[in-house]
Write a protein that holds these residues in place. Structure first.
Motif, PDB file in Angstrom:
ATOM      1  N   UNK A  68       5.791   4.423  -9.633  1.00 29.96           N
ATOM      2  CA  UNK A  68       4.435   4.027  -9.250  1.00 29.96           C
ATOM      3  C   UNK A  68       4.189   2.514  -9.324  1.00 29.96           C
ATOM      4  N   UNK A  69       5.248   1.717  -9.359  1.00 33.75           N
ATOM      5  CA  UNK A  69       5.118   0.259  -9.368  1.00 33.75           C
ATOM      6  C   UNK A  69       5.205  -0.271  -7.941  1.00 33.75           C
ATOM      7  N   UNK A  70       4.489  -1.356  -7.659  1.00 31.91           N
ATOM      8  CA  UNK A  70       4.486  -1.963  -6.337  1.00 31.91           C
ATOM      9  C   UNK A  70       5.587  -3.011  -6.249  1.00 31.91           C
ATOM     10  N   UNK A  71       6.286  -3.076  -5.122  1.00 30.29           N
ATOM     11  CA  UNK A  71       7.340  -4.067  -4.885  1.00 30.29           C
ATOM     12  C   UNK A  71       7.410  -4.401  -3.403  1.00 30.29           C
ATOM     13  N   UNK A  72       8.084  -5.516  -3.120  1.00 30.39           N
ATOM     14  CA  UNK A  72       8.306  -5.920  -1.739  1.00 30.39           C
ATOM     15  C   UNK A  72       9.563  -5.225  -1.232  1.00 30.39           C
ATOM     16  N   UNK A  73       9.454  -4.346  -0.233  1.00 31.66           N
ATOM     17  CA  UNK A  73      10.645  -3.646   0.249  1.00 31.66           C
ATOM     18  C   UNK A  73      11.628  -4.563   0.965  1.00 31.66           C
ATOM     19  N   UNK A  74      11.183  -5.764   1.348  1.00 34.43           N
ATOM     20  CA  UNK A  74      12.056  -6.692   2.058  1.00 34.43           C
ATOM     21  C   UNK A  74      13.093  -7.351   1.152  1.00 34.43           C
ATOM     22  N   UNK A  75      12.901  -7.301  -0.175  1.00 34.44           N
ATOM     23  CA  UNK A  75      13.846  -7.983  -1.061  1.00 34.44           C
ATOM     24  C   UNK A  75      15.077  -7.137  -1.382  1.00 34.44           C
ATOM     25  N   UNK A  76      15.170  -5.940  -0.810  1.00 36.07           N
ATOM     26  CA  UNK A  76      16.367  -5.122  -0.968  1.00 36.07           C
ATOM     27  C   UNK A  76      16.375  -4.207  -2.178  1.00 36.07           C
TER      28      UNK A  76
END
Length: 134
Positions: free
Chosen positions: A88-96
């Motif tokens: 349930x944590x948010x992250x940038x999917x572009x960083x791999x």
């Protein structure tokens, strides 16, 4: 004007092309149709922005995409972030660090998961299966 069970304002306009078989049309759909100058075709969704504006969406998928981006913006300040369906944590999917997974319990639904979260989940699943088989 009547408030329906979803809390939406509806009007009785049986002659309107977008009215239900009971002659009701939701206020936001009527406003969107009036702004476009024509009736809304079947499948069109109307999205309410947090500022009270209306966005006419070509389908349900695009409407859900707008909700996803609004949630990301409110939670992180970045519309491109995605929530891991495991931690349930948010992250940038572009960083791999994340990838898209198709949820087996909802085959048409996709979710994002961190690689580490997926590895930990799979490891725990294999251990549970091993325990059950012994």
């Amino acid at each position: 004007m009547i408030i329906n069970n979803k809390g939406e304002k509806t009007l009785y306009l049986p002659s309107h092309p977008n009215a239900t078989k009971w002659g009701r049309i939701r206020n936001h759909r009527l406003r969107a149709a009036q702004a476009l100058g024509k009736s809304l075709r079947k499948g069109i969704e109307v999205h309410h922005t947090p500022r009270g504006e209306l966005v006419v969406c070509q389908d349900k998928a695009y409407h859900q995409f707008l909700h996803l981006r609004e949630s990301a913006l409110q939670a992180t300040g970045n519309v491109n972030y995605r929530k891991c369906c495991k931690c349930q944590q948010w992250s940038d999917p572009e960083n791999g660090s994340m990838y898209i997974t198709v949820r087996t319990y909802r085959p048409h639904s996709k979710g994002y998961v961190h690689k580490d979260c997926s590895s930990a989940y799979q490891k725990g699943r294999r251990q549970r299966e091993k325990t059950l088989n012994n």
